[in-house]
Structures are given as structure tokens and as C-alpha cells.
Motif scaffolding. Structure first.
Motif, PDB file in Angstrom:
ATOM      1  N   PHE A 151      10.212  54.283  11.264  1.00 20.07           N
ATOM      2  CA  PHE A 151      11.223  53.245  11.395  1.00 20.07           C
ATOM      3  C   PHE A 151      11.037  52.444  12.697  1.00 20.07           C
ATOM      4  O   PHE A 151      11.039  51.212  12.696  1.00 20.07           O
ATOM      5  CB  PHE A 151      12.628  53.857  11.337  1.00 20.07           C
ATOM      6  CG  PHE A 151      13.697  52.890  11.729  1.00 20.07           C
ATOM      7  CD1 PHE A 151      13.979  51.789  10.921  1.00 20.07           C
ATOM      8  CD2 PHE A 151      14.410  53.054  12.900  1.00 20.07           C
ATOM      9  CE1 PHE A 151      14.952  50.869  11.290  1.00 20.07           C
ATOM     10  CE2 PHE A 151      15.388  52.139  13.272  1.00 20.07           C
ATOM     11  CZ  PHE A 151      15.657  51.053  12.466  1.00 20.07           C
ATOM     12  N   LEU A 152      10.869  53.156  13.800  1.00 18.34           N
ATOM     13  CA  LEU A 152      10.714  52.471  15.088  1.00 18.34           C
ATOM     14  C   LEU A 152       9.445  51.626  15.121  1.00 18.34           C
ATOM     15  O   LEU A 152       9.406  50.575  15.745  1.00 18.34           O
ATOM     16  CB  LEU A 152      10.719  53.480  16.245  1.00 18.34           C
ATOM     17  CG  LEU A 152      12.055  54.177  16.514  1.00 18.34           C
ATOM     18  CD1 LEU A 152      11.927  55.133  17.701  1.00 18.34           C
ATOM     19  CD2 LEU A 152      13.182  53.174  16.765  1.00 18.34           C
ATOM     20  N   GLU A 153       8.418  52.098  14.427  1.00 18.31           N
ATOM     21  CA  GLU A 153       7.188  51.307  14.356  1.00 18.31           C
ATOM     22  C   GLU A 153       7.447  49.997  13.596  1.00 18.31           C
ATOM     23  O   GLU A 153       6.955  48.935  13.970  1.00 18.31           O
ATOM     24  CB  GLU A 153       6.080  52.129  13.687  1.00 18.31           C
ATOM     25  CG  GLU A 153       4.755  51.410  13.490  1.00 18.31           C
ATOM     26  CD  GLU A 153       4.151  50.837  14.783  1.00 18.31           C
ATOM     27  OE1 GLU A 153       4.521  51.295  15.881  1.00 18.31           O
ATOM     28  OE2 GLU A 153       3.322  49.900  14.678  1.00 18.31           O
ATOM     29  N   ARG A 154       8.243  50.084  12.549  1.00 15.88           N
ATOM     30  CA  ARG A 154       8.604  48.865  11.819  1.00 15.88           C
ATOM     31  C   ARG A 154       9.433  47.929  12.694  1.00 15.88           C
ATOM     32  O   ARG A 154       9.227  46.722  12.714  1.00 15.88           O
ATOM     33  CB  ARG A 154       9.394  49.224  10.554  1.00 15.88           C
ATOM     34  CG  ARG A 154       8.500  49.640   9.409  1.00 15.88           C
ATOM     35  CD  ARG A 154       9.342  50.036   8.199  1.00 15.88           C
ATOM     36  NE  ARG A 154       8.535  50.127   7.001  1.00 15.88           N
ATOM     37  CZ  ARG A 154       7.730  51.130   6.709  1.00 15.88           C
ATOM     38  NH1 ARG A 154       7.614  52.149   7.547  1.00 15.88           N
ATOM     39  NH2 ARG A 154       7.030  51.122   5.588  1.00 15.88           N
ATOM     40  N   LEU A 155      10.361  48.518  13.418  1.00 15.92           N
ATOM     41  CA  LEU A 155      11.213  47.721  14.295  1.00 15.92           C
ATOM     42  C   LEU A 155      10.374  47.035  15.374  1.00 15.92           C
ATOM     43  O   LEU A 155      10.561  45.853  15.679  1.00 15.92           O
ATOM     44  CB  LEU A 155      12.267  48.637  14.943  1.00 15.92           C
ATOM     45  CG  LEU A 155      13.393  47.938  15.691  1.00 15.92           C
ATOM     46  CD1 LEU A 155      14.292  47.157  14.741  1.00 15.92           C
ATOM     47  CD2 LEU A 155      14.226  48.950  16.474  1.00 15.92           C
ATOM     48  N   ARG A 156       9.441  47.770  15.916  1.00 13.88           N
ATOM     49  CA  ARG A 156       8.586  47.244  16.986  1.00 13.88           C
ATOM     50  C   ARG A 156       7.806  46.024  16.522  1.00 13.88           C
ATOM     51  O   ARG A 156       7.617  45.064  17.258  1.00 13.88           O
ATOM     52  CB  ARG A 156       7.622  48.344  17.459  1.00 13.88           C
ATOM     53  CG  ARG A 156       6.773  47.988  18.659  1.00 13.88           C
ATOM     54  CD  ARG A 156       5.818  49.115  19.036  1.00 13.88           C
ATOM     55  NE  ARG A 156       4.691  49.213  18.116  1.00 13.88           N
ATOM     56  CZ  ARG A 156       3.576  48.491  18.227  1.00 13.88           C
ATOM     57  NH1 ARG A 156       3.428  47.647  19.224  1.00 13.88           N
ATOM     58  NH2 ARG A 156       2.598  48.637  17.345  1.00 13.88           N
ATOM     59  N   THR A 157       7.330  46.065  15.281  1.00 11.96           N
ATOM     60  CA  THR A 157       6.475  44.984  14.792  1.00 11.96           C
ATOM     61  C   THR A 157       7.247  43.994  13.909  1.00 11.96           C
ATOM     62  O   THR A 157       6.639  43.176  13.237  1.00 11.96           O
ATOM     63  CB  THR A 157       5.297  45.571  13.976  1.00 11.96           C
ATOM     64  OG1 THR A 157       5.833  46.432  12.957  1.00 11.96           O
ATOM     65  CG2 THR A 157       4.363  46.371  14.857  1.00 11.96           C
ATOM     66  N   VAL A 166      10.130  45.974  23.035  1.00 11.40           N
ATOM     67  CA  VAL A 166       8.932  46.149  22.215  1.00 11.40           C
ATOM     68  C   VAL A 166       7.858  46.932  22.978  1.00 11.40           C
ATOM     69  O   VAL A 166       7.223  47.849  22.438  1.00 11.40           O
ATOM     70  CB  VAL A 166       8.389  44.771  21.746  1.00 11.40           C
ATOM     71  CG1 VAL A 166       6.971  44.890  21.198  1.00 11.40           C
ATOM     72  CG2 VAL A 166       9.315  44.180  20.692  1.00 11.40           C
ATOM     73  N   ALA A 167       7.681  46.606  24.256  1.00 10.39           N
ATOM     74  CA  ALA A 167       6.677  47.312  25.066  1.00 10.39           C
ATOM     75  C   ALA A 167       7.038  48.789  25.221  1.00 10.39           C
ATOM     76  O   ALA A 167       6.192  49.672  25.061  1.00 10.39           O
ATOM     77  CB  ALA A 167       6.563  46.647  26.437  1.00 10.39           C
ATOM     78  N   LEU A 168       8.311  49.035  25.516  1.00  8.47           N
ATOM     79  CA  LEU A 168       8.753  50.416  25.708  1.00  8.47           C
ATOM     80  C   LEU A 168       8.688  51.207  24.404  1.00  8.47           C
ATOM     81  O   LEU A 168       8.355  52.393  24.396  1.00  8.47           O
ATOM     82  CB  LEU A 168      10.184  50.416  26.269  1.00  8.47           C
ATOM     83  CG  LEU A 168      10.634  51.659  27.010  1.00  8.47           C
ATOM     84  CD1 LEU A 168       9.727  51.942  28.195  1.00  8.47           C
ATOM     85  CD2 LEU A 168      12.075  51.507  27.487  1.00  8.47           C
ATOM     86  N   LEU A 169       8.993  50.515  23.290  1.00  7.01           N
ATOM     87  CA  LEU A 169       8.876  51.168  21.986  1.00  7.01           C
ATOM     88  C   LEU A 169       7.445  51.634  21.749  1.00  7.01           C
ATOM     89  O   LEU A 169       7.208  52.733  21.241  1.00  7.01           O
ATOM     90  CB  LEU A 169       9.280  50.197  20.864  1.00  7.01           C
ATOM     91  CG  LEU A 169      10.746  50.145  20.463  1.00  7.01           C
ATOM     92  CD1 LEU A 169      10.963  49.083  19.391  1.00  7.01           C
ATOM     93  CD2 LEU A 169      11.241  51.504  19.969  1.00  7.01           C
ATOM     94  N   GLY A 170       6.495  50.808  22.129  1.00  9.99           N
ATOM     95  CA  GLY A 170       5.088  51.167  21.975  1.00  9.99           C
ATOM     96  C   GLY A 170       4.777  52.454  22.718  1.00  9.99           C
ATOM     97  O   GLY A 170       4.144  53.366  22.193  1.00  9.99           O
ATOM     98  N   GLU A 171       5.267  52.532  23.965  1.00 12.96           N
ATOM     99  CA  GLU A 171       5.039  53.726  24.777  1.00 12.96           C
ATOM    100  C   GLU A 171       5.714  54.963  24.187  1.00 12.96           C
ATOM    101  O   GLU A 171       5.125  56.033  24.107  1.00 12.96           O
ATOM    102  CB  GLU A 171       5.647  53.511  26.167  1.00 12.96           C
ATOM    103  CG  GLU A 171       4.692  53.049  27.223  1.00 12.96           C
ATOM    104  CD  GLU A 171       5.407  53.045  28.572  1.00 12.96           C
ATOM    105  OE1 GLU A 171       5.519  54.109  29.196  1.00 12.96           O
ATOM    106  OE2 GLU A 171       5.884  51.961  28.979  1.00 12.96           O
TER     107      GLU A 171
END
Ligand code: 1PW
Length: 211
Positions: A118-124, A181-186
């Protein structure tokens, strides 16, 4: 947890959960989950039925840690070893050990994959993306296959009531959209590493389908 949710806290706790030789400290895994629960709770009351089960699972693991065999529950690795060696896990059917640490953590582990997807979808995602769609797509790809029809039905209703994408970015409490978005990536890199280590460990020990 008294303070309000922040994505940075999630990142920090999952970071602390990894030991130097890549074992997972249950205490910090739980702390990470507590952060995620406070995240879910800030998304509205419909979601609290979902977080309630996670809270139960967290409690079971905390009780094991506080119990007389608590020292064996330092890491996921030591828990698996201890419970298997002492036949404390129901392997085919729930009977004398219905709430083993292994089966309890497996539920959180499966839910963590949902969260990761889910968070990966949100990030992108883009401004037009719908959180309800992202959330249910992630769910259908992961946790749904482990849930009975009635639970899938109820989670579907909860997803429909999710706030929009903007609120999610605000709830993350980590600055501008770009910063989130950057923090989500981390955070995702860590969550996925913790998830993979658990997945491998459980796979090697044939624990991925525990009842
Ligand atoms: C947007 C953030 C999303 C994070 C979701 C993480 C929490 C997932 C919890 C879903 C729980 C749904 C209702 C409970 C179902 C339980 O039956 C099930 N538990 C889980 C965690 O999947 C299985 O546990 P059980 O019944 O075998 O003890």
C-alpha cells in the motif's frame, strides 16, 4: 504511544529492529507496529476494527516477552528456535498452542506485506489516485487470500471510508509531499528488508501456513 504519529518514528523503530547480524528484535518490531496502529487510528474509526486485531496480536507477543520464558523472545529468530524445539507451535491445526508467538507474529508479518504494498502505491501515486483503490489492490494482492469472506467484506467497507490522498500525506507528519515521498522510500526499504528476513526464516522452517 502518547505522541502523535509520524512516519519518521516508523522508520526509526524498524531501523532499531534489525540487529547487526540481521536478526529482528521483537521489542522493536512491536514498537514499529504500535506506530502503524496509531497511523491506522488516525485514519478514522472504521479503521479501528482493523487495528484492533493488530493490537491483540501485539499484546500476545508482549505477554510472551514478559513471561517466564521471555528471554527466548528477544528476536524472531530465537523465538522460532525456542518454540519449535519445545513443541510450542500448533503446526497443522489449532489445538494446545493456539496463540504461539510464531503463529501470532505470522499474522502481523502478512499484514506488513499489505502495508508495504500500500505504501509503495502511495509513494508512486499521483493526485488523481484513490486511496481506497490503492488500499484494496494492495489487500487483494496480499492479506486477502488469508482472510475469510466475512473479513474481506468488512475490510472492503473500511477501505471505502478512507480519507483522501492529501490527508494521508498530512497524517504522515513529515513535511511537504516531496519530503513524505522521500521518507516513504527510506521507510519502505527497511520494512521490506524486515519483511523479507522474516519471510525467509519462516519459509526455511515451514511456518508460512501456520493455522
Ligand atoms: C493503511 C494501513 C494498513 C495497515 C493494515 C495492517 C493491519 C491489518 C489487520 C487486518 C485485520 C482484519 C481483521 C482481523 C482478521 C484476523 O482474523 C486475522 N488477522 C490479521 C492481522 O490478518 C487473522 O488472525 P487470526 O484470526 O488467525 O488470529
Amino acid at each position: 504511544m502518547a505522541e502523535s504519529f509520524s512516519l519518521q518514528n516508523v522508520l526509526d523503530t524498524f531501523k532499531s529492529s534489525l540487529s547487526e547480524n540481521k536478526e529482528i528484535y521483537i521489542q522493536y518490531y512491536i514498537a514499529g507496529w504500535k506506530e502503524l496502529v496509531s497511523f491506522m487510528n488516525s485514519l478514522g474509526t472504521v479503521f479501528s476494527f482493523i487495528s484492533k486485531d493488530a493490537v491483540n496480536k501485539i499484546q500476545i507477543l508482549e505477554n510472551l516477552q514478559a513471561g517466564e520464558s521471555g528471554s527466548h523472545y528477544l528476536t524472531v529468530q530465537s523465538m522460532v528456535k525456542y518454540e519449535l524445539e519445545n513443541e510450542l507451535v500448533d503446526l497443522t491445526k489449532r489445538s494446545s498452542h493456539p496463540e504461539s508467538g510464531c503463529r501470532t507474529l505470522l499474522r502481523l508479518h502478512r499484514a506488513l506485506l499489505w502495508l508495504e504494498l500500500f505504501l509503495e502505491r502511495l509513494r508512486t501515486s499521483t493526485e488523481e489516485s484513490k486511496t481506497s483503490v490503492m488500499c484494496s489492490d494492495a489487500y487483494n494482492e496480499s492479506l486477502a487470500q488469508h482472510h475469510a469472506w466475512i473479513i474481506r467484506k468488512a475490510t472492503g467497507v473500511a477501505f471505502c471510508a478512507l480519507p483522501g490522498r492529501d490527508s494521508f500525506f498530512q497524517v504522515m507528519n513529515a513535511g511537504s509531499e516531496q519530503e513524505v515521498v522521500a521518507l516513504l522510500g527510506e521507510a519502505l526499504a527497511l520494512i521490506s528488508e524486515v519483511h523479507q528476513i522474516t519471510e525467509d526464516l519462516y519459509g526455511q522452517n515451514n511456518l508460512l501456513e501456520l493455522p
